[in-house]
Design a protein around this motif. Sequence first.
Motif, mmCIF file in Angstrom:
data_model
loop_
_atom_site.group_PDB
_atom_site.id
_atom_site.type_symbol
_atom_site.label_atom_id
_atom_site.label_comp_id
_atom_site.label_asym_id
_atom_site.label_seq_id
_atom_site.Cartn_x
_atom_site.Cartn_y
_atom_site.Cartn_z
ATOM 1 N N GLY A 39 0.810 -1.258 0.075
ATOM 2 C CA GLY A 39 -0.093 0.055 0.014
ATOM 3 C C GLY A 39 0.761 1.142 0.007
ATOM 4 N N PHE A 40 0.265 2.472 -0.061
ATOM 5 C CA PHE A 40 0.827 3.621 -0.066
ATOM 6 C C PHE A 40 0.700 4.386 1.107
ATOM 7 N N GLY A 41 1.721 4.552 1.943
ATOM 8 C CA GLY A 41 1.527 5.127 3.052
ATOM 9 C C GLY A 41 2.721 5.666 3.504
ATOM 10 N N PHE A 42 3.037 6.041 4.733
ATOM 11 C CA PHE A 42 4.359 6.678 5.263
ATOM 12 C C PHE A 42 5.528 5.935 4.825
ATOM 13 N N MET A 43 5.655 4.658 4.976
ATOM 14 C CA MET A 43 6.764 3.791 4.519
ATOM 15 C C MET A 43 7.387 4.310 3.229
ATOM 16 N N LEU A 44 6.487 4.254 2.219
ATOM 17 C CA LEU A 44 6.937 4.336 0.700
ATOM 18 C C LEU A 44 7.137 5.915 0.559
ATOM 19 N N PHE A 99 7.812 8.285 2.473
ATOM 20 C CA PHE A 99 9.070 8.770 3.282
ATOM 21 C C PHE A 99 10.133 8.328 2.303
ATOM 22 N N GLY A 100 10.309 6.949 1.924
ATOM 23 C CA GLY A 100 11.260 6.595 1.253
ATOM 24 C C GLY A 100 11.542 7.339 -0.159
ATOM 25 N N ASP A 101 10.257 7.494 -0.902
ATOM 26 C CA ASP A 101 10.242 8.244 -2.048
ATOM 27 C C ASP A 101 10.883 9.595 -2.266
#
Length: 409
Positions: free
Chosen positions: A245-250, A252-254
Motif C-alpha cells: 500500500g502507499f502510506g508513510f513507509m513508501l 518517506f522513502g520516495d
Amino acid sequence: MAPQGPRASLEFGGPLGAAALMLLLPATMFHLLLVVRSGPACLLDLPPYLPRPEALWSPRALLLWLAWLGLQVAFYLLPARKMAEGQELKDKSRLRYPINGFQALVLTALLVGLGVLAGLPLGALTEMLLPLAFVATLTVFIFSLLLYLKALIAPASALAPGGNSGNPIYDFFLGRELNPRICSFDFKYFCELRPGLIGWVLINLALLVQEAELRGSPSLAMWLVNGFQLLYEAVLTTMDITHDGFGFMLAFGDLAWVPFTYSLQAQFLLYHPQPLELPTASVICLMNAVGFYVFRAANSQKNTFRKNPSDPSVADLETIPTATGRQLLVSGWWGLVRHPNYLGDLIMALAWSLPCGVSHLLPYFYLLYFTALLVHREARDEQQCLQKYGLAWHEYCRRVPYRIVPYIY
C-alpha cells in the motif's frame, strides 16, 4: 476486504515497530546529513552538533520544495507517447501508467541547464540539504495523513493486502490503499519514479558543481558516482508498485530517504575528497557494468517471459508449472538464484561506494542499508510466493537453493 484482525501476522513489528520506524528513519537521515559534513565523518559517532531550529526551517527551502513537486506534477501530466499496463488487480482490472519519465528527466535537465546559464547558483543547493530534508519530511507526514483519510472511503477492492489491519498507526505507516489515485493521477507511481529519483540526480549534480567551484574541477571519483547513479533506474513491476500500500513507509522513502541518503557518496566526496587512479576506476567501472547487466538482463528475461513465453529468447527456458496456471522459471538467470535482479543491485551498490575509498564506513551506509532492505524484501517475497504457488514454490526452492548470492546466500 475486512480488517486482518489481531491474529494476523503484522510486519515490521506491528504498530510498535511502525511507530519506532517513523521516528528512527527521519532521525537516521538527519544523522547522516550532519555527520557527512564533519571532520571524522564516522558513521557511528554522534553528530558534531545539533542543528538550531533556524538551520532546519527555511521558507526558501519550503518554496523550493513545493516548486519542485509542482514542476514534476506538470511533467507527469504531459501527454505520453506510450502507456503501460500494471499487473492485474483483485477486481481483474489493470491500471494504465504514462511512460514519460525520461521525458521529465530531459525537460528537468534543460530547465536546470538554462537556469545555470542564466546565473542560477546550482552549487548553493548543497547548503540547503538539511532544511530541504526537513520540509520533505514534514510534507510526507501531512501527505501520509491525507492518504490514510482518503483510504477510509476507498472501496474494499482498492485496499492493499497488508495495510488494512484496523490499527491506525500500523495502517498509516504501511498504507491502506494499494494505488491511490485522483482521476488518472497515480500518487504512488508518481512518487516512486519522479520527484525523489530525479531530485537525487539533481542533488548529485549540484554536489559535482560545488566541488568544481571549490577545487577547480570535479574529481574522477565524483564523476564516477554521478555517472553510475544516473545510469541506474527503477522499473515499473517492483513489489512496491504491485503489492505494498502507499502510506508513510513508501512516501518517506520516495520523497525524503532516496534523494537525501542515496546521494551520500557524492556528499562525502565533496567534504572528504578521495584520490582515485585510472586503473582502479576502470575496475570499478567494470564492476558497475556487470551489476547493471545482471540487473537489467534478469528483469528483462522475467518480463519477456511474462508477456510472451513463446518468445525465442525465453522459449527454451525450463519451467515448473503451478496450480495457478503460471510457470516458474527454473533456468536462465532465475535458475542461478531466486532473485538475480537483487544480486545486480548489490554489485552496483558496492561499485557506487568504492570511489569513496575504504578509509571511512560512512559511504558504505547505502550498501549496508540496501543489503538489509533486499534481504528483508526477499523474505517477504518468499512468503507471498509460497502462499501463491504452494508445492510448486517448494520445488523451485529445492531446484534453486540460493536466494540472492550464489553459494553464499
